[in-house]
Design a protein around this motif. Structure first.
Motif, PDB file in Angstrom:
ATOM      1  N   SER A 161       1.237  -1.481  -0.188  1.00  0.00           N
ATOM      2  CA  SER A 161       0.058  -0.123  -0.131  1.00  0.00           C
ATOM      3  C   SER A 161       0.892   1.275  -0.063  1.00  0.00           C
ATOM      4  N   ILE A 314      -2.199  -2.303  13.662  1.00  0.00           N
ATOM      5  CA  ILE A 314      -2.593  -2.049  12.479  1.00  0.00           C
ATOM      6  C   ILE A 314      -3.833  -1.599  12.056  1.00  0.00           C
ATOM      7  N   GLU A 315      -4.925  -2.667  12.229  1.00  0.00           N
ATOM      8  CA  GLU A 315      -5.930  -2.756  11.622  1.00  0.00           C
ATOM      9  C   GLU A 315      -7.112  -1.783  13.484  1.00  0.00           C
ATOM     10  N   ALA A 317      -5.895  -0.016  15.205  1.00  0.00           N
ATOM     11  CA  ALA A 317      -5.236   1.873  15.084  1.00  0.00           C
ATOM     12  C   ALA A 317      -6.162   2.747  14.437  1.00  0.00           C
ATOM     13  N   LYS A 318      -6.613   1.933  12.794  1.00  0.00           N
ATOM     14  CA  LYS A 318      -7.703   2.225  11.998  1.00  0.00           C
ATOM     15  C   LYS A 318      -8.725   2.506  12.075  1.00  0.00           C
ATOM     16  N   ILE A 319      -9.372   1.459  12.895  1.00  0.00           N
ATOM     17  CA  ILE A 319     -10.648   1.981  12.978  1.00  0.00           C
ATOM     18  C   ILE A 319     -10.753   2.375  14.262  1.00  0.00           C
ATOM     19  N   SER A 320      -9.773   3.216  14.935  1.00  0.00           N
ATOM     20  CA  SER A 320      -9.860   3.759  16.185  1.00  0.00           C
ATOM     21  C   SER A 320      -9.534   5.387  16.176  1.00  0.00           C
ATOM     22  N   ASN A 321      -9.146   4.671  15.042  1.00  0.00           N
ATOM     23  CA  ASN A 321      -8.523   6.673  14.767  1.00  0.00           C
ATOM     24  C   ASN A 321      -7.116   7.333  15.713  1.00  0.00           C
TER      25      ASN A 321
END
Length: 327
Positions: A161, A314-315, A317-321
C-alpha cells in the motif's frame, strides 16, 4: 487415427502446475510442485554489532548488540532470512536462552508450506511473551522465503500500500552540547524528523529541548522518555514544550509501561499527542490501551509484536483513529 501425446510444461514458478496432455483428455497434476514450498531447514546464527558510540536512553546504556540471524530454507533450496534483536529491558529476553530454541522451532515448522504462512504464524504466536523477537524473525523469514519463491518483496506480499516512508534519526541522551551537535548533524543530512531521548532529568531535558529546537529550525520532534518520568513530571514537561513552541509531534512512553492510569492522566493533560511504546507488546495490549483511551499513537516494534500482532495492531488503530509509527 488419434495421436498419443505426453507433454509436460512448467507454466510458472508461482504455481508450479504441470499440464500433461494425453489422448484421454487434459488434467492437472500438481504433485511434482507441492514440496518446493515446504520448509526443510531452520538455522540460527549469533551476530554481534559494535556501536560507533554508546547509545543511551532512560535507564539503559549500550555500546553493542547481539542479534540472531534466522534462515529458513525450502525443499528446492530457496531461502528467506530474518533477524531477531532481543531485549532484556523490554521483553525479558536472554540471547543464550533464545539460541536454544532453534531445534525446538525447527521441529515445529519443518514440512510446513510457506504459502500457508498463517499456520506458521500461529505456531510462532505461542512465543509472544517468551521470545517475541524470535517470533518476529521467523515470521519475517517465512514471508521472505515465500516472496523469493514468487519473485516478490515482502512489502508486496503484505499489500504494497506504500512505496515509500519517512524515517527519523535518534539523538540519544548525552550532554546538552553533544545532543545539540548531533541534532544539527542529522538535520543537515536531511532528516526533518528527529527523535530525542529524554527521561533522566526533567530540568536538563527542558534545557536540551529548547537548545535543540533553537539549533534546528524547521525540524519536528518525537520526544521519547522510555518510561523515565512520573505522570506529574511528564505533564509538566509536555506543557513546557508547548509553552515554548517546540515543534513536538509525539510524546512517547512518558511513564512506566504498566502504568495505564498514569499514561491516561498524561494524555488527558498533555497538549502534545501521547504514544505508547514499551506498553504495547501484543495486539491485546494495544486493545487495552485504545479501549481505555490512553493513547494518540502506538509505536509498533516488530521485536515486541512479531508480524502477526503488528498487522492486527494496524487494523485496531485504523478503526480507532489512533496514529501509528514503527521504530
Amino acid at each position: 487415427m488419434t495421436e498419443r501425446l505426453d507433454i509436460s510444461v512448467q507454466t510458472s514458478k508461482v504455481d508450479q502446475v504441470y499440464l500433461k496432455f494425453k489422448h484421454e483428455g487434459v488434467y492437472l497434476d500438481e504433485s511434482e510442485g507441492k514440496s518446493m514450498y515446504k520448509i526443510s531447514d531452520l538455522t540460527f546464527d549469533l551476530k554481534r554489532y559494535e556501536y560507533f558510540e554508546t547509545f543511551h536512553i532512560a535507564g539503559s546504556s549500550r555500546n553493542y548488540a547481539e542479534n540472531i540471524g534466522i534462515k529458513i530454507t525450502l525443499d528446492d533450496g530457496t531461502y528467506g532470512i530474518g533477524e531477531a534483536s532481543p531485549s532484556y529491558r523490554v521483553n525479558g529476553e536472554v540471547v543464550s536462552a533464545l539460541m536454544s530454541l532453534q531445534s525446538i522451532i525447527k521441529d515445529m515448522i519443518s514440512g510446513l508450506d510457506v504459502r500457508e504462512y498463517g499456520k506458521i504464524f500461529k505456531i510462532m504466536d505461542g512465543f509472544s511473551r517468551t521470545a517475541p523477537s524470535v517470533k518476529a524473525a521467523v515470521q519475517y523469514a517465512t514471508l521472505d522465503a515465500l516472496g523469493n519463491s514468487m519473485g516478490l518483496p515482502v512489502y508486496m506480499l503484505l499489500g504494497g500500500s506504500k512505496s515509500k516512508i519517512e524515517t527519523d534519526k535518534t539523538v540519544s541522551i548525552d550532554t546538552l552540547e553533544r545532543m545539540v551537535k548531533k541534532a544539527e548533524e542529522f538535520f543537515g543530512e536531511g532528516f526533518n524528523s528527529l527523535k530525542i531521548k529524554v527521561g533522566e532529568n526533567l530540568k536538563e531535558d527542558m534545557d536540551k529541548m529548547l537548545a535543540i529546537s533553537d539549533a534546528t529550525h524547521g525540524s519536528y520532534y518525537v520526544v521519547d522518555a522510555n518510561q523515565g518520568y512520573s505522570a506529574k513530571e511528564a505533564i509538566q514537561f509536555a506543557k513546557y514544550l508547548y509553552d515554548h513552541q517546540i515543534n513536538v509531534k509525539v510524546f512517547e512512553q512518558p511513564v512506566v509501561w504498566n502504568d495505564i492510569e498514569g499514561l491516561k492522566l498524561v494524555r488527558y493533560n498533555s497538549p502534545i499527542p501521547v504514544a505508547a511504546d514499551e506498553g504495547v507488546k501484543t495486539k491485546y495490549d494495544a486493545y487495552q490501551m485504545i479501549k481505555n483511551d490512553c493513547v494518540d499513537f502506538i509505536n509498533i516494534k516488530l521485536m515486541k509484536s512479531g508480524l502477526s500482532d503488528a498487522l492486527a495492531i494496524i487494523e485496531l488503530a485504523k478503526i480507532s483513529n489512533v496514529g501509528l509509527m514503527i521504530g
